[in-house]
Design a protein around this motif. Structure first.
Motif, PDB file in Angstrom:
ATOM      1  N   ALA A  57      -1.387 -26.064 -83.315  1.00 42.82           N
ATOM      2  CA  ALA A  57      -2.829 -25.833 -83.210  1.00 42.82           C
ATOM      3  C   ALA A  57      -3.306 -25.966 -81.767  1.00 42.82           C
ATOM      4  N   THR A  58      -4.181 -25.035 -81.373  1.00 39.68           N
ATOM      5  CA  THR A  58      -4.789 -25.072 -80.045  1.00 39.68           C
ATOM      6  C   THR A  58      -6.314 -25.138 -80.113  1.00 39.68           C
ATOM      7  N   ARG A  59      -6.881 -24.904 -81.305  1.00 35.70           N
ATOM      8  CA  ARG A  59      -8.325 -24.975 -81.474  1.00 35.70           C
ATOM      9  C   ARG A  59      -8.622 -25.611 -82.825  1.00 35.70           C
ATOM     10  N   GLU A  60      -9.869 -26.068 -82.982  1.00 35.19           N
ATOM     11  CA  GLU A  60     -10.270 -26.745 -84.205  1.00 35.19           C
ATOM     12  C   GLU A  60     -11.697 -26.375 -84.551  1.00 35.19           C
ATOM     13  N   THR A  61     -11.991 -26.287 -85.850  1.00 41.81           N
ATOM     14  CA  THR A  61     -13.341 -25.949 -86.286  1.00 41.81           C
ATOM     15  C   THR A  61     -13.604 -26.564 -87.649  1.00 41.81           C
ATOM     16  N   ARG A  62     -14.866 -26.584 -88.033  1.00 41.67           N
ATOM     17  CA  ARG A  62     -15.267 -27.072 -89.358  1.00 41.67           C
ATOM     18  C   ARG A  62     -15.578 -25.859 -90.224  1.00 41.67           C
ATOM     19  N   LEU A  63     -14.848 -25.712 -91.346  1.00 37.71           N
ATOM     20  CA  LEU A  63     -15.054 -24.606 -92.278  1.00 37.71           C
ATOM     21  C   LEU A  63     -15.394 -25.183 -93.639  1.00 37.71           C
ATOM     22  N   CYS A  64     -16.579 -24.876 -94.132  1.00 37.22           N
ATOM     23  CA  CYS A  64     -17.078 -25.463 -95.378  1.00 37.22           C
ATOM     24  C   CYS A  64     -17.017 -26.982 -95.226  1.00 37.22           C
TER      25      CYS A  64
END
Length: 318
Positions: A57-64
């Protein structure tokens, strides 16, 4: 360490990474007389979101309601692509697409992504649970039934060059009536008596069971091919066993049929679907509606059997 280019992209495109919110600790209730004390719990631990993290992983986000760390790639492509695999989410985007557009695309597909990640995690957990420690008392599925391995040195065996060979070991399948005292979770099962000593190695036991299963697979597949070929009005000429990782069978126009020996783990109705599927290709060499109607003519419930074939977690042999 990320490259200078990645750092530059982050400076211009990425939103600043926010530190996780501090834990809010619920005050510990006053203990009742002679009652046990309850440990304090934080709201963040009780309401923690699901976590999915790709190993690269190189990026992170919040999904639902999930926190998703994904592998991000840029390349020569025209659209933003998303792929959910055993490792997690991989996102690919053209070099000219800004990160905020990538984030918008992820949010648009958030429900689908989280659902697929959950399904993949459940499937991986089922696969992990199928690992077999090959020893006396191990169990494996055979034609939909559970079979218990019994190391039985009273069965004759011989050595070749000082080592045991799987094909030289006597293997006998006993029914419940023949071995009523052997149970799994309190339920009687079939037992496979292998003429190996108790000190046999894991590899010897595994190879012996696999050799036996492959012989049974050839016998069962031959019987089912002979059963369905006349019904479909086709003639098969040769049966070969395969060990393909992702393919259950194939058929050639010359009548050659290849079937994965691991199908023998499934109950017979599932095997019948695969056999009918490959024999139907001897009439229709594609997957057109006419092909599926041909399959349906001999296996009316093929769709449910097809789903069982896709979802069942089988033992891992390597």
């Amino acid at each position: 360490m990320r490259s200078f280019l990645q750092l530059a992209l982050d400076l211009f495109d990425a939103a600043p990474v926010q530190a996780p919110p501090p834990s809010i600790v619920v005050p510990e209730p006053r203990p009742e007389l002679h009652g046990p004390q309850q440990p304090a719990q934080s709201i963040t631990s009780v309401m923690a979101p699901a976590q999915f993290s790709h190993p690269r992983a190189t990026r992170e986000t919040r999904l639902c309601d999930a926190q998703v760390a994904y592998e991000f790639k840029r390349g020569k492509r025209r659209t933003i692509g998303m792929q959910v695999g055993p490792d997690g989410l991989v996102v690919s985007a053209p070099r000219w697409v800004p990160l905020y557009e990538v984030e918008a695309a992820l949010q648009e597909k958030a429900s689908w992504i989280v659902r697929k990640l959950g399904e993949m995690r459940e499937r991986q957990q089922r696969l992990d649970s199928t690992h077999i420690e090959w020893r006396d008392g191990s169990s494996f599925p055979f034609l939909g039934e559970t079979v218990i391995v019994v190391l039985d040195p009273t069965h004759a065996y011989r050595t070749v060059g000082g080592s045991l060979k799987a094909d030289d070991v006597e293997v006998v399948l006993h029914t419940d009536a023949q071995a009523p005292n052997l149970t799994l979770d309190g339920v009687p099962h079939l037992t496979l008596h292998i003429g190996l000593p108790q000190h046999a190695s894991t590899q010897q036991i595994r190879d012996t069971v696999q050799a036996w299963l492959m012989r049974q697979a050839h016998r069962v597949f031959t019987e089912r091919l002979q059963h369905y070929a006349p019904q479909l009005g086709v003639q098969w000429r040769k049966l070969s066993l395969s060990s393909a990782g992702t393919r259950w069978g194939s058929a050639s126009s010359d009548g050659a049929i290849r079937l994965n020996w691991r199908l023998v783990h499934f109950r017979q109705s599932v095997i019948d679907y695969v056999v009918a599927h490959e024999l139907s290709h001897l009439r229709v060499m594609d997957h057109s509606p006419r092909f599926w109607e041909t399959v349906r003519s001999v296996v009316p419930d093929y769709q449910s059997l097809r789903g069982e074939l896709r979802d069942e977690a089988l033992p891992r042999w390597h």
